[in-house]
Design a protein around this motif. Structure first.
Motif, PDB file in Angstrom:
ATOM      1  N   LEU A  39       0.412  -2.222 -19.648  1.00  0.00           N
ATOM      2  CA  LEU A  39       0.875  -1.941 -18.288  1.00  0.00           C
ATOM      3  C   LEU A  39       1.585  -3.184 -17.771  1.00  0.00           C
ATOM      4  N   ILE A  40       2.902  -3.071 -17.628  1.00  0.00           N
ATOM      5  CA  ILE A  40       3.717  -4.209 -17.171  1.00  0.00           C
ATOM      6  C   ILE A  40       4.004  -4.044 -15.682  1.00  0.00           C
ATOM      7  N   LEU A  41       3.750  -5.104 -14.931  1.00  0.00           N
ATOM      8  CA  LEU A  41       3.946  -5.087 -13.489  1.00  0.00           C
ATOM      9  C   LEU A  41       4.998  -6.125 -13.121  1.00  0.00           C
ATOM     10  N   ALA A  42       5.954  -5.725 -12.278  1.00  0.00           N
ATOM     11  CA  ALA A  42       7.015  -6.647 -11.863  1.00  0.00           C
ATOM     12  C   ALA A  42       7.380  -6.366 -10.414  1.00  0.00           C
ATOM     13  N   GLY A  43       7.432  -7.417  -9.601  1.00  0.00           N
ATOM     14  CA  GLY A  43       7.805  -7.237  -8.204  1.00  0.00           C
ATOM     15  C   GLY A  43       7.149  -8.265  -7.309  1.00  0.00           C
ATOM     16  N   GLY A  44       7.612  -8.316  -6.060  1.00  0.00           N
ATOM     17  CA  GLY A  44       7.030  -9.207  -5.069  1.00  0.00           C
ATOM     18  C   GLY A  44       5.908  -8.521  -4.319  1.00  0.00           C
ATOM     19  N   VAL A  45       5.052  -9.301  -3.672  1.00  0.00           N
ATOM     20  CA  VAL A  45       3.880  -8.780  -2.961  1.00  0.00           C
ATOM     21  C   VAL A  45       4.130  -8.821  -1.461  1.00  0.00           C
ATOM     22  N   LEU A  46       3.870  -7.674  -0.779  1.00  0.00           N
ATOM     23  CA  LEU A  46       4.215  -7.559   0.643  1.00  0.00           C
ATOM     24  C   LEU A  46       3.028  -7.592   1.592  1.00  0.00           C
ATOM     25  N   ASP A  47       1.794  -7.445   1.088  1.00  0.00           N
ATOM     26  CA  ASP A  47       0.644  -7.482   1.996  1.00  0.00           C
ATOM     27  C   ASP A  47      -0.566  -8.056   1.270  1.00  0.00           C
TER      28      ASP A  47
ATOM     29  N   MET B  63       6.651   5.577 -10.499  1.00  0.00           N
ATOM     30  CA  MET B  63       7.120   5.625  -9.113  1.00  0.00           C
ATOM     31  C   MET B  63       5.939   6.135  -8.297  1.00  0.00           C
ATOM     32  N   LEU B  64       5.224   5.225  -7.613  1.00  0.00           N
ATOM     33  CA  LEU B  64       3.904   5.537  -7.068  1.00  0.00           C
ATOM     34  C   LEU B  64       3.828   5.489  -5.543  1.00  0.00           C
ATOM     35  N   SER B  65       4.953   5.504  -4.871  1.00  0.00           N
ATOM     36  CA  SER B  65       4.947   5.421  -3.403  1.00  0.00           C
ATOM     37  C   SER B  65       4.244   6.619  -2.766  1.00  0.00           C
ATOM     38  N   ASP B  66       3.830   6.449  -1.514  1.00  0.00           N
ATOM     39  CA  ASP B  66       3.230   7.551  -0.758  1.00  0.00           C
ATOM     40  C   ASP B  66       4.151   8.767  -0.784  1.00  0.00           C
ATOM     41  N   ASP B  67       3.558   9.951  -0.671  1.00  0.00           N
ATOM     42  CA  ASP B  67       4.330  11.191  -0.729  1.00  0.00           C
ATOM     43  C   ASP B  67       5.485  11.167   0.269  1.00  0.00           C
ATOM     44  N   ASN B  68       6.701  11.405  -0.248  1.00  0.00           N
ATOM     45  CA  ASN B  68       7.926  11.499   0.557  1.00  0.00           C
ATOM     46  C   ASN B  68       8.224  10.234   1.366  1.00  0.00           C
ATOM     47  N   TYR B  69       7.663   9.118   0.949  1.00  0.00           N
ATOM     48  CA  TYR B  69       7.955   7.844   1.621  1.00  0.00           C
ATOM     49  C   TYR B  69       9.372   7.370   1.297  1.00  0.00           C
ATOM     50  N   GLU B  70       9.802   7.627   0.064  1.00  0.00           N
ATOM     51  CA  GLU B  70      11.118   7.177  -0.384  1.00  0.00           C
ATOM     52  C   GLU B  70      12.192   8.207  -0.036  1.00  0.00           C
ATOM     53  N   VAL B  71      13.417   7.727   0.134  1.00  0.00           N
ATOM     54  CA  VAL B  71      14.534   8.608   0.473  1.00  0.00           C
ATOM     55  C   VAL B  71      15.304   8.999  -0.786  1.00  0.00           C
TER      56      VAL B  71
ATOM     57  N   LEU C 132       0.834  -1.204   0.000  1.00  0.00           N
ATOM     58  CA  LEU C 132       0.000   0.000   0.000  1.00  0.00           C
ATOM     59  C   LEU C 132       0.864   1.248   0.000  1.00  0.00           C
ATOM     60  N   LYS C 133       1.941   1.238   0.771  1.00  0.00           N
ATOM     61  CA  LYS C 133       2.819   2.407   0.806  1.00  0.00           C
ATOM     62  C   LYS C 133       3.565   2.594  -0.506  1.00  0.00           C
ATOM     63  N   LYS C 134       3.777   1.507  -1.230  1.00  0.00           N
ATOM     64  CA  LYS C 134       4.450   1.580  -2.526  1.00  0.00           C
ATOM     65  C   LYS C 134       3.496   1.943  -3.663  1.00  0.00           C
ATOM     66  N   GLY C 135       2.173   2.013  -3.366  1.00  0.00           N
ATOM     67  CA  GLY C 135       1.266   2.581  -4.352  1.00  0.00           C
ATOM     68  C   GLY C 135       0.361   1.638  -5.107  1.00  0.00           C
ATOM     69  N   THR C 136      -0.005   0.491  -4.534  1.00  0.00           N
ATOM     70  CA  THR C 136      -0.862  -0.432  -5.287  1.00  0.00           C
ATOM     71  C   THR C 136      -2.245   0.158  -5.565  1.00  0.00           C
ATOM     72  N   LYS C 137      -2.760   0.990  -4.660  1.00  0.00           N
ATOM     73  CA  LYS C 137      -4.061   1.619  -4.930  1.00  0.00           C
ATOM     74  C   LYS C 137      -3.958   2.649  -6.052  1.00  0.00           C
ATOM     75  N   ARG C 138      -2.788   3.238  -6.217  1.00  0.00           N
ATOM     76  CA  ARG C 138      -2.596   4.170  -7.339  1.00  0.00           C
ATOM     77  C   ARG C 138      -2.531   3.412  -8.661  1.00  0.00           C
ATOM     78  N   LEU C 139      -2.051   2.189  -8.612  1.00  0.00           N
ATOM     79  CA  LEU C 139      -2.105   1.353  -9.806  1.00  0.00           C
ATOM     80  C   LEU C 139      -3.553   1.095 -10.218  1.00  0.00           C
ATOM     81  N   GLN C 140      -4.419   0.895  -9.229  1.00  0.00           N
ATOM     82  CA  GLN C 140      -5.847   0.754  -9.514  1.00  0.00           C
ATOM     83  C   GLN C 140      -6.388   2.000 -10.210  1.00  0.00           C
ATOM     84  N   LYS C 141      -6.018   3.161  -9.680  1.00  0.00           N
ATOM     85  CA  LYS C 141      -6.455   4.424 -10.262  1.00  0.00           C
ATOM     86  C   LYS C 141      -5.951   4.558 -11.695  1.00  0.00           C
ATOM     87  N   LEU C 142      -4.692   4.206 -11.919  1.00  0.00           N
ATOM     88  CA  LEU C 142      -4.106   4.276 -13.249  1.00  0.00           C
ATOM     89  C   LEU C 142      -4.870   3.385 -14.227  1.00  0.00           C
TER      90      LEU C 142
END
Length: 343
Positions: free
Chosen positions: A203-211, A251-259, A180-190
């Motif tokens: 739309l290509i999706l790649a990665g592991g699932v955390l929740d 890059m769809l993470s929550d605002d300022n979540y990433e460093v 969720l913090k990485k933006g899966t709900k924003r993918l829904q919006k997209l």
């Protein structure tokens, strides 16, 4: 002769810290720098990041035993984790190391230390601190010695650079863990925008699932005809080809979540534009036109341009040149050596 104790996670599931640590370690070994690696990796897979286990606690004790090997003249270079169990492990390590070694440098790749107690800050203030963005530098002013060193990566393409061809369909790439913090709900919006605007895209999706919520969202997205899910991509060559062959990286993470996400560096290296949520380090990217804010208007703007070979070439060159001018790994490595060895 002094030795560098390189204390970073190296093995196990890949993340940004391990990627950069691996590149630095390889370069140091190539230059013949005397060092000893202490691998602090504990996660067995991506779902194991940040979780508690007895095995992790026991591995911390073996980590502490290595303190006896460190001499006063040695240099300690530690990846410091500001959150979870690893925070207490790293803090205890530095406390036990104490006055035995004054050449201790911690490299902080995550947010959170600025919110810790005054006691923790007091224990850390005499340690040399390396941060990766300006906000960190300002927030961690309690350190007596701190250094700003933005992330960088070696040029994967080097002398073999060739721009990607125009795709038959507009291609968007999300390559990150799903949370969720990485933006899966924003993918829904997209996906909704794509359907509403009837865009001819992939739309290509790649990665592991955390929740579990993200897993449910991913399963829904996979039912859509324009979505292709690749799972977790482990091979560097495959990852870089995916990024280079895409018209847009997300890059769809929550605002300022990433460093300082490496996906920015990898995308610009490959000549690919990024659609991004607001992040601490993105202002210069937006200013230089190599990234755009994630919204429907910018999605449609890029979609309207992707089929024009000349326009795509301009986007590619702009992103590629930005990487070459601002994210060159040789300069990063030289700066790191000056910090650690007082060159």
């Amino acid at each position: 002769m002094s030795k560098l104790f390189f204390i970073f996670p190296v093995e196990g599931p890949i993340n940004g810290v391990k990627i950069i640590a691996g590149e630095v370690l390889q370069r140091m070994r190539a230059e013949g720098i005397p060092l000893e690696l202490i691998d602090t990796a504990q996660a067995k897979d991506h779902k194991d990041f940040g979780t508690f286990s007895v095995k992790k606690v026991l591995s911390s004790f073996s980590f502490f035993k290595r303190i006896k090997d460190i001499k006063a003249q040695d240099i300690v270079y530690l990846n410091f984790t500001p959150n979870g169990l690893s925070f207490y492990r790293d803090l205890a390590f530095l406390k036990l190391l104490g006055r035995k070694n004054r050449n201790t440098f911690i490299h902080i790749h995550a947010n959170g230390l600025e919110y810790k107690s005054g006691l923790a800050k007091k224990l850390l203030r005499n340690t040399h601190c390396i941060v990766i963005n300006q906000r960190q530098y300002e927030n961690l002013s309690f350190f007596k010695n701190r250094y700003l060193l933005p992330n960088a990566l070696p040029d994967y393409y080097a002398e073999n650079w060739q721009p990607a061809r125009v795709n038959p369909k507009f291609r968007l790439l999300y390559i990150s863990n799903f949370s969720l913090k990485k933006g899966t709900k924003r993918l829904q919006k997209l996906a909704t925008w794509i359907e509403d605007e009837q865009l001819d895209c992939e739309l290509i999706l790649a990665g592991g699932v955390l929740d579990t919520t993200s897993e449910e969202i991913l399963n829904q997205l996979r039912q859509k005809p324009f979505v292709r899910y690749l799972g977790f991509v482990t091979e560097k060559a495959e990852k870089m080809e995916l990024i280079k062959s895409s018209d847009v990286v997300l890059m769809l993470s929550d605002d300022n979540y990433e460093v300082y996400p490496l996906i920015y560096i990898e995308s610009f290296m490959a000549g690919t534009t990024v659609l991004t949520t607001p992040q601490t380090v993105d202002s210069d990217f937006l200013k230089n036109g190599v990234a755009l804010r994630f919204n429907r208007e910018n999605l449609l703007f890029l979609y309207g341009q992707f089929h024009d070979e000349q326009v795509k070439k301009e986007h590619t060159e702009r992103a590629r040149n930005y990487y070459l001018q601002h994210m060159e790994f040789g300069l990063y490595f030289d700066r790191l050596k000056k910090i650690l060895f007082h060159e």
